[in-house]
Scaffold this motif. Structure first.
Motif, PDB file in Angstrom:
ATOM      1  N   ARG A  82       0.834  -1.211   0.000  1.00 63.81           N
ATOM      2  CA  ARG A  82       0.000   0.000   0.000  1.00 63.81           C
ATOM      3  C   ARG A  82       0.863   1.253   0.000  1.00 63.81           C
ATOM      4  NH1 ARG A  82      -5.141   1.080   0.466  1.00 63.81           N
ATOM      5  NH2 ARG A  82      -5.725  -1.037   0.972  1.00 63.81           N
ATOM      6  N   HIS A  85       2.582   1.778  -3.526  1.00 63.57           N
ATOM      7  CA  HIS A  85       1.682   2.309  -4.555  1.00 63.57           C
ATOM      8  C   HIS A  85       1.156   3.699  -4.191  1.00 63.57           C
ATOM      9  CE1 HIS A  85       1.690  -0.881  -7.489  1.00 63.57           C
ATOM     10  NE2 HIS A  85       1.817  -1.708  -6.479  1.00 63.57           N
ATOM     11  N   SER A  86       1.073   4.010  -2.906  1.00 65.89           N
ATOM     12  CA  SER A  86       0.675   5.362  -2.497  1.00 65.89           C
ATOM     13  C   SER A  86       1.748   6.377  -2.854  1.00 65.89           C
ATOM     14  CB  SER A  86       0.389   5.410  -0.999  1.00 65.89           C
ATOM     15  OG  SER A  86      -0.730   4.617  -0.698  1.00 65.89           O
ATOM     16  N   HIS A  88       3.602   6.299  -5.473  1.00 66.34           N
ATOM     17  CA  HIS A  88       3.375   6.547  -6.906  1.00 66.34           C
ATOM     18  C   HIS A  88       2.190   7.497  -7.089  1.00 66.34           C
ATOM     19  CE1 HIS A  88       2.241   6.099 -11.020  1.00 66.34           C
ATOM     20  NE2 HIS A  88       3.218   5.261 -11.281  1.00 66.34           N
ATOM     21  N   ASP A  89       1.141   7.275  -6.305  1.00 69.85           N
ATOM     22  CA  ASP A  89      -0.061   8.103  -6.427  1.00 69.85           C
ATOM     23  C   ASP A  89       0.186   9.565  -6.075  1.00 69.85           C
ATOM     24  OD1 ASP A  89      -1.467   5.889  -7.221  1.00 69.85           O
ATOM     25  OD2 ASP A  89      -2.398   5.535  -5.257  1.00 69.85           O
ATOM     26  N   ILE A  90       1.096   9.828  -5.146  1.00 69.94           N
ATOM     27  CA  ILE A  90       1.360  11.217  -4.759  1.00 69.94           C
ATOM     28  C   ILE A  90       2.506  11.828  -5.561  1.00 69.94           C
ATOM     29  CG2 ILE A  90       0.415  10.967  -2.444  1.00 69.94           C
ATOM     30  CD1 ILE A  90       3.282  10.836  -1.375  1.00 69.94           C
ATOM     31  N   GLY A  91       2.994  11.096  -6.556  1.00 70.67           N
ATOM     32  CA  GLY A  91       3.971  11.663  -7.471  1.00 70.67           C
ATOM     33  C   GLY A  91       5.422  11.316  -7.197  1.00 70.67           C
ATOM     34  N   HIS A  93       8.121   8.794  -7.788  1.00 71.23           N
ATOM     35  CA  HIS A  93       8.415   7.631  -8.631  1.00 71.23           C
ATOM     36  C   HIS A  93       9.853   7.185  -8.375  1.00 71.23           C
ATOM     37  CE1 HIS A  93       4.657   8.447 -10.657  1.00 71.23           C
ATOM     38  NE2 HIS A  93       5.042   9.710 -10.801  1.00 71.23           N
TER      39      HIS A  93
END
Length: 122
Positions: A82, A85-86, A88-91, A93
């Protein structure tokens, strides 16, 4: 000639994430209620339910060890996936570094839990 495809390790992490998510959804609230509310307040369970002697006996039993290990390890793997992937979701990388930190932390926690459970004996 057929091209050789690189196999992905993603199904392993998704399986651990799913198992940890299911376990945390089904058992997490119950564990919080028992250990944080019911036993300390004396609701539904005797006051000595979580005494040192009882918890040691539970953790030295093979079934108890399996339960404790499953809860710790699968919660850790669920959290690692979690968090990865979170990011990645907040930018963020970060790629391989983030994978190593997230999944390496889950692996380290799993190994520490296994060692601790084996160290207390049967």
């Amino acid at each position: 000639m057929k091209a050789i495809r690189k196999r992905s390790n993603a199904p392993i992490f998704w399986a651990l994430f799913g198992a940890g998510g299911m376990l945390s959804a089904l058992l997490g609230p119950m564990l919080v209620f028992i250990t944080g509310i019911a036993v300390p307040l004396g609701l539904l369970l005797p006051a000595d339910t979580m005494s040192y002697a009882n918890m040691l006996a539970f953790s030295q039993n093979l079934i108890g060890k399996g339960f404790i290990f499953a809860v710790i390890a699968l919660f850790l793997w669920h959290a690692a996936h979690r968090i990865f992937h979170s990011l990645h979701d907040i930018g963020i990388h970060a790629g391989t570094a983030a994978k190593l930190i997230c999944y390496g932390g889950a692996m380290l926690g799993t190994l520490i839990a296994a060692y601790a459970l084996l160290a207390i004996g049967f």
